[in-house]
Design an enzyme around this catalytic site. Structure first.
Site, mmCIF file in Angstrom:
data_model
loop_
_atom_site.group_PDB
_atom_site.id
_atom_site.type_symbol
_atom_site.label_atom_id
_atom_site.label_comp_id
_atom_site.label_asym_id
_atom_site.label_seq_id
_atom_site.Cartn_x
_atom_site.Cartn_y
_atom_site.Cartn_z
ATOM 1 N N LEU A 306 -36.314 25.120 -3.549
ATOM 2 C CA LEU A 306 -37.505 24.889 -4.362
ATOM 3 C C LEU A 306 -38.110 23.522 -4.124
ATOM 4 C CD1 LEU A 306 -36.266 26.380 -7.762
ATOM 5 C CD2 LEU A 306 -37.688 27.483 -6.037
ATOM 6 N N GLY A 309 -35.273 17.020 -5.589
ATOM 7 C CA GLY A 309 -35.324 16.258 -6.829
ATOM 8 C C GLY A 309 -34.980 14.814 -6.579
ATOM 9 N N GLY A 310 -34.837 14.053 -7.639
ATOM 10 C CA GLY A 310 -34.581 12.635 -7.501
ATOM 11 C C GLY A 310 -33.308 12.330 -6.733
ATOM 12 N N PHE A 311 -32.260 13.132 -6.953
ATOM 13 C CA PHE A 311 -30.992 12.863 -6.301
ATOM 14 C C PHE A 311 -30.410 14.091 -5.623
ATOM 15 C CE2 PHE A 311 -31.286 9.179 -8.920
ATOM 16 C CZ PHE A 311 -30.510 8.200 -8.308
ATOM 17 N N THR A 313 -31.240 18.403 -3.845
ATOM 18 C CA THR A 313 -32.096 19.532 -3.505
ATOM 19 C C THR A 313 -31.943 20.617 -4.568
ATOM 20 O OG1 THR A 313 -31.793 19.034 -1.171
ATOM 21 C CG2 THR A 313 -32.645 21.208 -1.712
ATOM 22 N N LYS A 328 -29.493 22.474 -9.023
ATOM 23 C CA LYS A 328 -29.682 21.173 -8.377
ATOM 24 C C LYS A 328 -28.377 20.754 -7.713
ATOM 25 C CE LYS A 328 -31.055 16.415 -9.402
ATOM 26 N NZ LYS A 328 -31.479 15.507 -10.489
ATOM 27 N N ASP A 424 -39.930 8.880 -13.515
ATOM 28 C CA ASP A 424 -40.584 9.552 -12.391
ATOM 29 C C ASP A 424 -41.579 10.581 -12.907
ATOM 30 O OD1 ASP A 424 -41.115 9.899 -9.711
ATOM 31 O OD2 ASP A 424 -39.527 11.368 -9.393
#
Length: 624
Positions: A306, A309-311, A313, A328, A424
């Site tokens: 998708l 993300g910050g830290f 996939t 995540k 973020d």
């Protein structure tokens, strides 16, 4: 048992892990599927078939994330001009052509001398004189001069070009077309309720039009399963005692076998000792096994990715109980990542707000990989609808954008009241459900800040175009950093433009720069998306002016000049209600046309990023 049968995905041809509303009457009985139009056949061949209104469609692939599939019509002779092609007869209530599809009209038996550049030369046995084709805006002159016509659907990526023979049409059409599939709206709502109650969606055996929710206890419901509480007190007590003894023994054993990472965390929080690979909880959330989530994501198939993300996939997945989730996967399983993992679990499990994405569970920190499991939000991100893959002119009117602003601001206000900074905030992290309700996602950069501190000093993180100048220069993190980012989002809602675009003039690469300049020069009308009716609707114009003024305040270089999120929410509700939210309505300034008003003009705009900075879209359709 119908429930166990209907919770298992099935394979048909090369299409794998197929779920409701599709069925095949072999691996998946009809009571597990939707209407007859979704029955798959020919599963022994690479591509299954759908039989719809006496027509055959070969299914090339199904995207269960976007509810789309690619199909090819298989019951048509594309090798002869003699017989006009029959039009597709897909039910518009179940199937809609996507924006990746173009309609081509083919005209037959054109006996008049028509001058038209797009034509085919047919075979000698064809009795007509010409065969022409064209798009809707090109064909008006042909409609009265040709006896027959057909409409075929082709992919935009496979345009039809003029050719010497009719095979050109055959080659293009055999590349297929794309449709979005859906059930009736009522069925979709029932299926959601059913899955949320741990049921499996399906149908009543004797009536393809009657939805049925198959429940774990073997019962059926027209909507959702009932939660049964028939376990006796004695049995329940015995289970509690057994579980307590098990956890005690496990805790005692783990005390001497913890890894370095576990020791580091339990030293500061001994209560975390009780997590295990399965059957326990982190801060009250369900712990999944790694194997469960690996299966749900089809071995973390890249086709199900998708976004980043910050830290980590984020992958689309489907659990055994039918729930669709966003998984995540943290990039690295080292101490720093485990710290972030624990931080995110702690943050999300103690938050309850209708506009924040929900955490379903996670893996144990002893797992081979650290995974977080969120609710899956299906309608993409605000960025997708404003300037991305879901953009359609007029599809996101001003009242919806206003609701998005209010919902997002409410979620951020709640976070700040909980002493949490998102860090973020951006339109790629604002998810939308099917009713365009907001779910704020991606707490990958979130940090708890202590009540005695006014800021947190840390390396700058976030996304170019959204990071406030003060933080970028001084590494000073406060709740006002989120306010700045939210101001950028307000400008995106007004303009439908991305926060950073290196194709714009160098002084306008950064959208916040562009907005401040337009507002200070009384040229807001040049920034507003023309589709919003700014010039024709006085009420919309008044609201956009007020929202632009609020955005201007949020974008001030000095954090002390920016409002709090609580003030932002109050102002937005006041704008939305046309002054009814508060007893006193402050004057709304029209900053779109020439006048003498200049808002805070002495405060310099934030610096534009270097032209080589490109913002990467993250976390589409999911939390992460």
């Amino acid at each position: 048992m119908k429930y166990s049968t209907c919770t298992k995905p099935f394979n048909c041809g090369s299409v794998s892990r197929i779920v409701f509303p599709f069925w095949d009457d072999v691996e998946r009985p009809r009571y597990c599927g939707g209407r007859d139009e979704f029955k798959l056949s020919n599963c022994i061949d690479p591509y299954p078939l759908l039989h719809i209104n006496s027509q055959q469609f070969q299914v090339i692939n199904i995207n269960f994330l976007s509810y789309t599939m690619k199909m090819v019509r298989k019951d048509v002779d594309y090798e002869s001009c003699d017989h006009p092609l029959s039009n597709n007869t897909l039910s518009p209530t179940l199937f809609q052509y996507t924006q990746n599809v173009d309609n081509i009209t083919v005209f037959y038996d054109c006996h008049y001398n028509v001058s038209f550049p797009k034509n085919f030369t047919c075979f000698p046995n064809y009795h007509g004189e010409y065969v022409f084709y064209g798009k809707v805006n090109e064909i008006s002159k042909l409609e009265e001069r040709c006896e027959n016509r057909s409409i075929v659907q082709v992919l935009l990526s496979a345009p039809l070009e003029s050719s010497d023979d009719f095979y050109a049409l055959k080659e293009v059409v055999e590349k297929g077309f794309e449709v979005s599939y859906d059930t009736i709206e009522e069925d979709a709502l029932n299926c959601k309720r059913c899955r949320d109650s741990d049921g499996a969606c399906g149908r009543i055996d004797i009536d393809q039009y009657q939805f049925s929710c198959h429940c774990p206890d073997g019962s059926q419901s027209s909507s959702q399963c009932q939660i049964h509480t028939s376990v006796s007190a004695a049995v329940f007590g015995a289970l509690v005692v057994f579980l307590a003894m098990y956890l005690y023994q496990r805790r005692k054993k783990n005390r001497y076998t913890m890894s370095y990472v576990s020791q580091s965390f339990t030293a500061s929080d001994p209560s975390l000792l009780k997590d295990a690979e399965k059957g326990s909880q982190y801060f009250g959330v369900h712990v999944f096994t790694y194997d469960e989530l690996e299966e749900a994501t089809n071995n973390f198939d890249s086709a199900r990715e998708l976004g980043d993300g910050g830290f980590g996939t984020v992958y689309y997945g489907q659990l055994h109980d039918g729930r669709r989730v966003a998984v995540k996967r943290l990039y690295e399983n080292n101490y720093k990542r485990v710290e972030q993992f624990m931080n995110e679990v702690e943050i999300l499990t103690r938050l309850r707000h209708p506009n924040l994405v929900s955490l379903f569970g996670c893996t144990s920190r002893h797992s081979r990989e650290l995974l977080l499991v969120y609710e899956y939000i299906s309608n993409g991100t605000v960025a997708d609808h404003l300037h991305g893959r879901k953009t359609k002119p007029g599809a996101l009117p001003w009242h919806i954008r206003m609701n998005i602003a209010v919902d997002t601001a409410s979620a951020l206000k709640y976070l700040h009241a909980s002493e949490i900074i998102h860090r973020d905030v951006k339109t790629n992290n604002i998810l939308l459900d099917d009713h365009f309700c907001v779910k704020v996602a991606d707490f990958g950069l979130s940090r708890l800040f202590p009540t005695h501190a006014t800021h947190i000093s840390t390396a700058p993180q976030g996304t170019p175009g959204y990071v406030d100048p003060e933080y970028h220069e001084c590494y000073q993190l406060t709740s006002k950093s989120d306010v700045y980012s939210f101001g950028v989002m307000l400008i995106e809602l007004i303009s439908s433009l991305p926060a950073v675009d290196i194709t714009r003039h160098r002084h306008e690469i950064n959208l916040s720069n562009m907005a401040i300049n337009k507002i200070q020069n009384q040229a807001l009308h040049e920034l507003v998306d023309p589709a919003l009716g700014f010039e024709s609707d006085f009420k919309v114009r008044k609201m956009i002016n007020a929202v632009a003024e609020l955005a201007f305040r949020c974008l001030q270089s000095s954090k002390d000049m920016r409002p709090t999120m609580e003030e932002v929410v109050d102002t937005l509700l006041d704008i939305q209600s046309d002054g009814k939210h508060k007893k006193s309505q402050p004057e709304v300034l029209d900053i779109s046309a020439d006048d003498d008003v200049v808002l805070l003009k002495d405060d310099p705009p934030p610096p534009s990023p270097d032209s080589n900075v490109v913002s990467k879209s993250t976390t589409p359709n999911a939390s992460g």
